[in-house]
Design a protein around this motif. Structure first.
Motif, PDB file in Angstrom:
ATOM      1  N   GLN A 101      43.280  -0.019   5.586  1.00 59.68           N
ATOM      2  CA  GLN A 101      43.355   1.274   5.263  1.00 59.68           C
ATOM      3  C   GLN A 101      44.901   1.934   5.144  1.00 59.68           C
TER       4      GLN A 101
ATOM      5  N   ASP B 169      40.858   7.820  11.165  1.00 55.94           N
ATOM      6  CA  ASP B 169      39.737   7.301  10.702  1.00 55.94           C
ATOM      7  C   ASP B 169      39.124   5.995  11.609  1.00 55.94           C
TER       8      ASP B 169
ATOM      9  N   LEU C 282      36.307   4.157   2.753  1.00 58.47           N
ATOM     10  CA  LEU C 282      37.352   4.027   3.291  1.00 58.47           C
ATOM     11  C   LEU C 282      38.438   3.413   2.772  1.00 58.47           C
TER      12      LEU C 282
ATOM     13  N   ARG D 137      44.282  10.227   0.682  1.00 58.72           N
ATOM     14  CA  ARG D 137      44.923  10.414   2.171  1.00 58.72           C
ATOM     15  C   ARG D 137      46.463  10.175   1.997  1.00 58.72           C
TER      16      ARG D 137
ATOM     17  N   PRO E 235      41.094  12.844  10.537  1.00 62.89           N
ATOM     18  CA  PRO E 235      40.074  11.987   9.860  1.00 62.89           C
ATOM     19  C   PRO E 235      39.599  12.313   8.561  1.00 62.89           C
TER      20      PRO E 235
ATOM     21  N   ALA F  95      34.049  13.296  12.091  1.00 65.29           N
ATOM     22  CA  ALA F  95      35.373  13.607  11.824  1.00 65.29           C
ATOM     23  C   ALA F  95      35.528  14.697  12.854  1.00 65.29           C
TER      24      ALA F  95
END
Length: 596
Positions: free
Chosen positions: A288, A322, A340, A349, A363, A373
């Motif tokens: 991520q 996350d 994600l 993000r 998150p 979240a």
């Protein structure tokens, strides 16, 4: 950037073994010299690490590994992360008056996984016999090995507690009632006896594979399981809660679990395909973070400068938020991993990274998962104070002893191109009382579960805890790298920094390992007491003072670590032409790479 490194980068054509202890690296390379392959070497190395670094891992701990089989070309995850026992329910733990799973003791135990995982790797991918890979560990347990000063310090800090509360541990770690001196020869005859008996019983079977399967069966339902479960039937021991508790692990839990294989979770980054475990480990946070940073121009950044550090830290905060909201065992919960790791999500993000340090837990808002979240944000907002007791942090009971160190790591490449990246942990001497007669304790991995319903990380029977253990393997145009590090929540942070410098700044393996490291403490920690420290980051003083001042000006709460104390990376690389390289951290003065 300088060409100077603390050690030469090991280069050759035959093979390389790098691990967090020089004896284990030497044993692994000796297996390669004997004709074994990378998988044989990894097993022997891993079993020896349990002996020489008992404060960092043990036979009843946990093992994730990423394997590259040169013959098939396949890259797979070996999962030897044990699951929560059948009796491990939130109601059961709440009835004990607990709001968190203790960080030590018997309630913190999941099914032991490491031994079965090593045996599965040996049977399916190795070539040598069970005796070949077990004898080095037996020898160092029976005849002794020089005790690391860090192990001596750990035992010294716990000796009084062991004598008072965990006498079976006192018998093994303070023989004759004395703390072993640093560098003195230390023996664990009970562990040697355990392995010798297991070997003798397994060798009744005819054939290599049958003997390995017999060893696995003996562990699950033979004398090893009997010793563990006989002890647990009556044992009630002190843990961090300040009270004594009994275990929920039983014979059926031991009998019914086995290590397994699964596909990797992977991502493309600047031509490299990076392979990690699934979301039952924290490995996808590295992916991520890479997805978020894929749109950043790092090539022109100073790899030790404030722009680089700030950008990476902010991406880490987002990825780890996350992790806390969405990760867990995908066999028990729906994990939105496709979202994600998508470019659209990563771009959203990336847009959150500003010029100043964020102090929020952020998150993502994924349709259908918003409640997770929200729960993550609320949970991090609660300040959890550790109670007085036997344990805190990783390794457990760290408030009583030296905190440095936590896990082990090894990387192996052989002459055929087979590769292993493995991060064994758990079952360390601080975690739980030694099982009488076996010479090792159980693990404390259940402390990563939450005692709240409805989340991927909630405690439930048969569920894997969302571990921090996270080996790595990356490939590009015939080149392959195995790398990893101990470090709990820091593992994927240090690996991310090292990998970015390798890809964007041309640092070789050792240069990147020697370069100053940093990490965030912003997000919720994985280990008891599960603290979050908004805006806090730690950095080594190898960066210049101007960088530290600039980071503070951007709102980071910067803690400057003691020199050479952040990160314990090792790495091994195979070029497309078959040449190999290896490197190991100089930090803590015990990791070494060996090759030719």
């Amino acid at each position: 950037m300088t060409d100077f490194t603390t050690r030469p980068e090991i280069r050759g054509t035959f093979g390389v073994v790098t691990s967090t202890h020089w004896i284990a690296s030497a044993v692994g390379f000796g297996i390669l010299e004997k004709g074994g392959n990378a998988f044989d070497a990894a097993v022997a190395c891993g079993l020896v690490l349990q002996v020489v670094e008992p404060h960092l891992n043990g036979p009843a701990g946990d093992l994730p590994a990423i394997l590259h089989d040169a013959q098939s070309g396949k890259i797979r995850v070996l999962c030897a992360q044990g699951v929560a026992p059948a009796g491990a329910t939130i109601a059961q733990y709440r009835a004990e008056g607990l709001s968190l799973v203790p960080g030590s003791g018997l309630l913190a135990t999941v099914v032991p996984g490491a031994f079965d995982g090593w045996m599965l790797m040996l049977r399916d991918h190795g070539t040598l016999s069970l005796r070949d890979v077990l004898e080095p560990a037996i020898g160092y347990a029976r005849d002794g090995h020089p005790m690391l000063p860090a192990v001596s310090r750990a035992i010294d800090g716990l000796a009084e507690f062991f004598a008072r509360e965990w006498p079976t541990s006192a018998a093994v770690w303070t023989p004759g009632g004395s703390v072993p001196e640093p560098n003195a020869l230390f023996r664990n005859p009970d562990l040697a006896d355990t392995y010798e008996r297991l070997l003798s019983e397994a060798e009744v079977q005819s054939g290599r594979d049958a003997q390995i399967d017999a060893a696995r069966a003996i562990w699950r339902e033979g004398f090893v399981a009997d010793a563990i479960c006989d002890y647990l039937e009556t044992a009630e021991v002190m843990d961090v809660s300040g009270s004594a508790h009994r275990a929920v692990l039983d014979r059926d839990d031991m009998k019914n679990w086995q290590a397994s294989y699964e596909e990797t979770t992977s991502l493309d980054y600047h031509g490299w395909r990076v392979h990690k475990t699934g979301p039952w480990g924290q490995g996808p946070v590295l992916l991520q973070a890479l997805a978020i940073l894929r749109g950043i121009d790092f090539d022109t950044m100073d790899p030790n400068g404030p722009d680089f550090v700030h950008t990476v830290i902010e991406a880490i905060k987002l990825a780890y938020a996350d992790r806390e909201a969405f990760y867990g065992d995908p066999e028990h919960s729906e994990i939105p991993m496709d979202v994600l790791l998508s470019e659209e999500y990563a771009a959203s993000r990336r847009a959150l990274i500003g010029k100043r340090a964020s102090l929020e837990q952020r998150p993502g808002r994924i349709p259908g998962f918003e409640h997770l979240a929200d729960a993550c944000i609320a949970r991090a907002a609660r300040t959890v104070q550790a109670e007085t007791g036997a344990s805190a942090g990783e390794p457990t009971m760290a408030h009583l002893t030296d905190r440095r160190g936590d896990t082990v790591h090894l990387d192996v490449i052989d002459r055929w191109g087979n590769m292993v990246s493995a991060t064994p942990s758990g079952g360390w001497l601080q975690s739980s009382p030694v099982i009488p007669g076996l010479g090792f304790p159980l693990n404390s991995r259940a402390q990563m579960f939450w005692l709240e319903e409805g989340m991927p990380g909630s405690l439930a029977p048969g569920r894997r805890p969302r571990t921090t253990l996270t080996p790595s393997l990356a490939e590009k145009d015939g080149r392959r790298i195995a790398f990893g590090t101990p470090g709990g929540d820091q593992q994927d942070q240090w690996q991310l920094i090292w990998f970015l410098r390798f890809v964007h700044h041309g640092m070789d393996l050792q240069q990147g390992i020697d370069a100053p490291l940093f990490h965030s403490l912003h997000f919720q920690g994985s280990f008891y007491p599960r603290e979050a420290k908004p805006g806090v980051m730690m950095i080594e003083p190898g960066v210049d003072e101007a960088t530290i001042a600039a980071l503070r000006a951007r709102g980071h709460e910067v803690v400057v670590a003691a020199p050479w104390t952040v990160g314990r990376l090792t790495a091994a690389l195979r070029e497309a032409d078959g040449t190999v390289q290896g490197a190991a951290t100089p930090r803590l003065m015990q990791a070494y790479a060996i090759g030719r």
